[in-house]
Design a protein around this motif. Structure first.
Motif, PDB file in Angstrom:
ATOM      1  N   SER A  31       0.819  -1.220   0.000  1.00 44.87           N
ATOM      2  CA  SER A  31       0.000   0.000   0.000  1.00 44.87           C
ATOM      3  C   SER A  31       0.843   1.256   0.000  1.00 44.87           C
ATOM      4  CB  SER A  31      -0.926   0.011   1.224  1.00 44.87           C
ATOM      5  OG  SER A  31      -0.153  -0.035   2.418  1.00 44.87           O
ATOM      6  N   ASP A  32       2.069   1.204   0.559  1.00 43.90           N
ATOM      7  CA  ASP A  32       2.935   2.370   0.535  1.00 43.90           C
ATOM      8  C   ASP A  32       3.503   2.552  -0.871  1.00 43.90           C
ATOM      9  OD1 ASP A  32       2.501   2.653   3.189  1.00 43.90           O
ATOM     10  OD2 ASP A  32       4.494   1.975   3.831  1.00 43.90           O
ATOM     11  N   ALA A  33       3.981   3.757  -1.151  1.00 43.34           N
ATOM     12  CA  ALA A  33       4.763   3.973  -2.372  1.00 43.34           C
ATOM     13  C   ALA A  33       6.083   3.205  -2.213  1.00 43.34           C
ATOM     14  CB  ALA A  33       5.015   5.463  -2.563  1.00 43.34           C
ATOM     15  N   PHE A  34       6.554   2.591  -3.291  1.00 41.54           N
ATOM     16  CA  PHE A  34       7.705   1.702  -3.194  1.00 41.54           C
ATOM     17  C   PHE A  34       8.512   1.748  -4.493  1.00 41.54           C
ATOM     18  CE2 PHE A  34       9.386  -2.472  -4.451  1.00 41.54           C
ATOM     19  CZ  PHE A  34      10.278  -2.690  -3.430  1.00 41.54           C
ATOM     20  N   PHE A  35       9.808   1.813  -4.297  1.00 42.40           N
ATOM     21  CA  PHE A  35      10.680   1.609  -5.462  1.00 42.40           C
ATOM     22  C   PHE A  35      11.917   0.863  -4.995  1.00 42.40           C
ATOM     23  CE2 PHE A  35      11.843   5.909  -4.003  1.00 42.40           C
ATOM     24  CZ  PHE A  35      13.205   5.795  -3.835  1.00 42.40           C
ATOM     25  N   ASP A  48       2.765   1.738  -8.499  1.00 34.88           N
ATOM     26  CA  ASP A  48       1.843   2.799  -8.922  1.00 34.88           C
ATOM     27  C   ASP A  48       1.819   3.963  -7.934  1.00 34.88           C
ATOM     28  OD1 ASP A  48       1.234   1.292 -11.119  1.00 34.88           O
ATOM     29  OD2 ASP A  48      -0.631   0.462 -10.244  1.00 34.88           O
ATOM     30  N   GLN A  49       1.846   3.638  -6.625  1.00 35.03           N
ATOM     31  CA  GLN A  49       1.809   4.708  -5.622  1.00 35.03           C
ATOM     32  C   GLN A  49       3.034   5.602  -5.733  1.00 35.03           C
ATOM     33  OE1 GLN A  49       1.156   1.588  -5.152  1.00 35.03           O
ATOM     34  NE2 GLN A  49      -0.754   1.319  -3.939  1.00 35.03           N
ATOM     35  N   ALA A  50       4.207   4.972  -6.018  1.00 34.92           N
ATOM     36  CA  ALA A  50       5.435   5.760  -6.171  1.00 34.92           C
ATOM     37  C   ALA A  50       5.354   6.642  -7.403  1.00 34.92           C
ATOM     38  CB  ALA A  50       6.645   4.847  -6.243  1.00 34.92           C
ATOM     39  N   ASP A  55       5.440  11.855  -9.243  1.00 35.83           N
ATOM     40  CA  ASP A  55       4.950  12.649 -10.374  1.00 35.83           C
ATOM     41  C   ASP A  55       5.787  12.422 -11.630  1.00 35.83           C
ATOM     42  OD1 ASP A  55       3.147  14.363 -11.508  1.00 35.83           O
ATOM     43  OD2 ASP A  55       4.240  16.194 -10.971  1.00 35.83           O
ATOM     44  N   ARG A  56       6.154  11.116 -11.860  1.00 28.81           N
ATOM     45  CA  ARG A  56       6.926  10.717 -13.038  1.00 28.81           C
ATOM     46  C   ARG A  56       6.353   9.420 -13.592  1.00 28.81           C
ATOM     47  NH1 ARG A  56      12.222  12.839 -12.821  1.00 28.81           N
ATOM     48  NH2 ARG A  56      12.588  11.737 -14.807  1.00 28.81           N
ATOM     49  N   ALA A  57       6.508   9.243 -14.903  1.00 23.77           N
ATOM     50  CA  ALA A  57       6.050   8.005 -15.532  1.00 23.77           C
ATOM     51  C   ALA A  57       7.023   6.886 -15.172  1.00 23.77           C
ATOM     52  CB  ALA A  57       5.956   8.161 -17.046  1.00 23.77           C
ATOM     53  N   ARG A  58       6.520   5.700 -15.054  1.00 23.03           N
ATOM     54  CA  ARG A  58       7.356   4.552 -14.690  1.00 23.03           C
ATOM     55  C   ARG A  58       8.451   4.348 -15.715  1.00 23.03           C
ATOM     56  NH1 ARG A  58       3.655   1.265 -14.092  1.00 23.03           N
ATOM     57  NH2 ARG A  58       3.459   1.248 -11.811  1.00 23.03           N
ATOM     58  N   ALA A  59       8.114   4.476 -16.993  1.00 20.09           N
ATOM     59  CA  ALA A  59       9.087   4.257 -18.079  1.00 20.09           C
ATOM     60  C   ALA A  59      10.212   5.271 -18.033  1.00 20.09           C
ATOM     61  CB  ALA A  59       8.389   4.321 -19.437  1.00 20.09           C
ATOM     62  N   ASP A  60       9.916   6.492 -17.506  1.00 16.90           N
ATOM     63  CA  ASP A  60      10.942   7.527 -17.435  1.00 16.90           C
ATOM     64  C   ASP A  60      11.911   7.277 -16.291  1.00 16.90           C
ATOM     65  OD1 ASP A  60       9.756   8.808 -19.544  1.00 16.90           O
ATOM     66  OD2 ASP A  60       8.580  10.193 -18.280  1.00 16.90           O
TER      67      ASP A  60
END
Length: 640
Positions: A31-35, A48-50, A55-60
């Motif tokens: 549930s948390d933002a995660f990378f 998705d939360q991250a 405020d960036r696209a995953r691909a970027d």
């Protein structure tokens, strides 16, 4: 995709049992933002939360170096914490702002063999709330320090955790960081009780315990010791509970307000009211207040007593006017109107009718608080002036008597003087002419006139003495005095064909013996002269108990009596039935004056005889306080 270690052992997936778990599913369920970052600090996974928070696209981001994509993070708390975690191989947790995104993050980072996993949440709103709360608390502290009251707060359990500076300055209580202060995380607990007056502490503590138990607002009065002089001043302590939206008690906010001056003023006012009430009661003064517009009359019990009203009171001025004597009512109303219109003092005296028809004189004094519209309130008081009015009437009568006295004395003294002067002139001529017989006649007339003047002067001296006592009251034996006087007057009585009788056991008085003897002597001499001399045959002296507890001393004859129309004036000075006789008209006035000084009265009435010989009954009403002993109601008679 590198393996993803969980933030704690409890969250680690179990791989030895059960079906195989897809790592992508695990990461998607967080549930948390995660990378995740590899050892080269490149993004290997972003959920998705991250994506949303960064405020960036995953691909970027995937495959890119985090410090390149977020260069402002270099040298920031993020840089320091991530590198420390990798270098120490220990998890880190911190909160830090990232200004380019305008967010405040709460971060947990976990190192693993292939790099670093980062869990983070946006706590910007919470941080803003905390900042607002801190600012609110700062402003509140600033406000409490500016208040004139002593201010304090407590935990929900009633443990004091804050006092303003004014409290410390007033009480001298050590601050938490000072020697003697309780430095328990800034709390000073129950130290406040050390500064409350011992006599007030139990009540204050009981009220505080009640408020803590019920959540009700706290209010109590107590005295707090002042540091500068050790004096205890009165304060009113108040506290209200501060609650969360759900009703949970968060803390208590309290103040102590100095009311010592107010208390002293209230005490002085109560003392003044007591003194005033005692003065009013001692003076028999009743107070009242009248609202002119509504005609509402408010009064105290003393006023009701003066007016002769009971518990129902006097509801209005209109009702009061009904008991005012009709002869005095117009003047009373006029004085009230003048006071209201002039906004001035009110001063009047008038009569009222009491229950039973008795009349009482009242004085009224007051003051108007006008409303400028012909109305307002009239404040005043009444007191009984009946006795003063009666004394004034007595004085008026005395003055009138004095005027009559002066006129009569001048007339009665002038008459013998004229006689003396005239006959002395004749006597001189007769002597010169040698007319001896005529000279003797003129000389007799001069001597008679001088004798009459001497008797008048002597009677006036007796009258003047009768108005005062010759010393302290002493026992007076009425039997002894009456019998002695009867013996002295017996010859005169027999000369006119009558007798004197004394009925036994007349009684005894506490009075001035000389004045009592003067009164009885004048009554007996009057009875012999007018009663026996007018055709009567006997004079009786007797006494009887009065219904009031006093004594009636009676001198009664069977002569012609005193005409009823004359009985009210017979005791006046210089009043004589027989204007041609040799009496001075002073004797009965002496009797009246003696009884007046004694507190009784003298009167005359008919003796129940036949027409023409009704007889006169002179009665001396002796008050109870002057009676030592009284005879039985029925007496026998003894002759003299």
């Amino acid at each position: 995709m590198p393996p993803v270690p969980p933030p704690s052992a409890e969250d680690a997936p179990v791989s030895d049992a059960g079906p195989e778990i897809d790592a992508a599913d695990v990461l998607a369920s967080i549930s948390d933002a995660f990378f995740a970052l590899d050892v080269e600090w490149r993004f290997t996974y972003v959920n998705d939360q991250a994506v949303s928070l960064l405020d960036r696209a995953r691909a970027d981001l995937l495959g890119k170096v985090v410090w390149h994509e977020f260069p402002e993070a270099v040298g920031s708390p993020f840089w320091d914490a991530y590198h420390r975690a990798v270098e120490t191989r220990e998890a880190v947790q911190f909160d830090a702002p990232y200004d380019p995104l305008g967010r405040y993050f709460s971060v947990r980072a976990f190192p693993f063999d292939g790099g670093l996993t980062v869990y983070f949440t946006d706590v910007s709103e919470a941080r803003q709330t905390e900042a607002a709360l801190r600012e609110s608390e700062r402003q509140l502290r600033q406000l409490t320090e500016s208040l004139p009251q002593l201010v304090w707060t407590t935990t929900p359990e009633g443990y004091h955790d804050y006092f303003n500076e004014r409290w410390y300055a007033y009480t001298g209580m050590p601050r938490p960081d000072e020697p003697g202060g309780e430095n328990r995380g800034g709390s000073q607990g129950f130290r406040w009780a050390d500064y409350i007056h011992p006599d007030d502490l139990d009540a204050a503590a009981a009220r505080w315990a009640h408020s803590l138990a019920t959540g009700e607002p706290y209010e109590v009065e107590y005295r707090i010791r002042r540091k500068t002089d050790g004096a205890h001043r009165w304060f009113i302590g108040r506290a209200d509970p501060l609650r969360a939206p759900d009703g949970q008690l968060l803390r208590w906010f309290g103040t102590c307000t100095d009311i010592d001056d107010q208390k002293r003023a209230e005490l002085a006012l109560r003392q003044s009211e007591v003194r005033l009430q005692l003065a009013l009661e001692g003076g028999g003064i009743g107070s009242w207040e009248w609202d002119v517009g509504s005609d509402m009359l408010v009064h105290d019990d003393l006023a009701a007593h003066l007016w002769g009203v009971g518990a129902e009171g006097m509801p209005s001025a209109e009702a009061f006017f009904e008991i005012v004597h009709p002869d005095d009512l117009p003047g009373l109303k006029e004085s009230i109107v003048e006071a209201i219109e002039g906004g001035d003092r009110y001063d009047a005296e008038f009569r009222i009718f009491l229950p039973g028809g008795r009349v009482r004189w009242l004085a009224a004094r007051g003051r108007v608080i006008a409303d400028g519209r012909g109305g307002g309130r009239l404040y005043g008081f009444n007191f009984d002036v009946t006795e003063r009015r009666q004394q004034e009437e007595v004085l008026r009568q005395k003055n009138a008597e004095m005027e009559r006295f002066a006129y009569t004395v001048s007339h009665d003294l002038k008459s013998p003087l004229v006689t003396i002067t005239g006959f002395l002139g004749l006597l001189k001529g007769y002597i010169a002419a040698g007319r001896t017989e005529k000279a003797d006649q003129a000389l007799d007339r001069v001597l008679n006139a001088a004798d009459r003047m001497g008797r008048l002067i002597e009677d006036l001296l007796v009258l003047s003495r009768s108005g005062r006592t010759s010393g302290d009251p002493r026992p007076v034996d009425l039997d002894a005095i009456a019998n002695r006087l009867v013996n002295e007057l017996a010859v005169r009585a027999r000369a006119v064909g009558g007798t004197l009788e004394v009925r036994d056991a007349l009684g005894a008085l506490l009075a001035d013996p000389q004045r009592i003897e003067e009164a009885l002597e004048n009554l007996l001499a009057n009875a012999v002269h007018y009663g026996l001399g007018g055709g009567g045959s006997r004079v009786v002296v007797r006494s009887e108990p009065a219904p009031s507890g006093g004594l009636r001393v009676i001198v009664e004859d069977d002569g012609p009596g005193v005409p009823e129309a004359y009985r009210d004036r017979v005791f006046d000075l210089f009043q004589r039935l027989d204007t041609g006789g040799d009496g001075t008209g002073v004797g009965l006035a002496v009797v009246s004056r003696v009884m007046e000084v004694l507190g009784g009265e003298a009167r005359v009435e008919g003796a129940d005889g036949p027409p023409g010989q009704e007889g006169a009954r002179f009665v001396l009403e002796v008050p109870p306080h002057a009676v030592l002993s009284a005879p039985p109601r029925h007496n026998g008679a003894s002759g003299t």
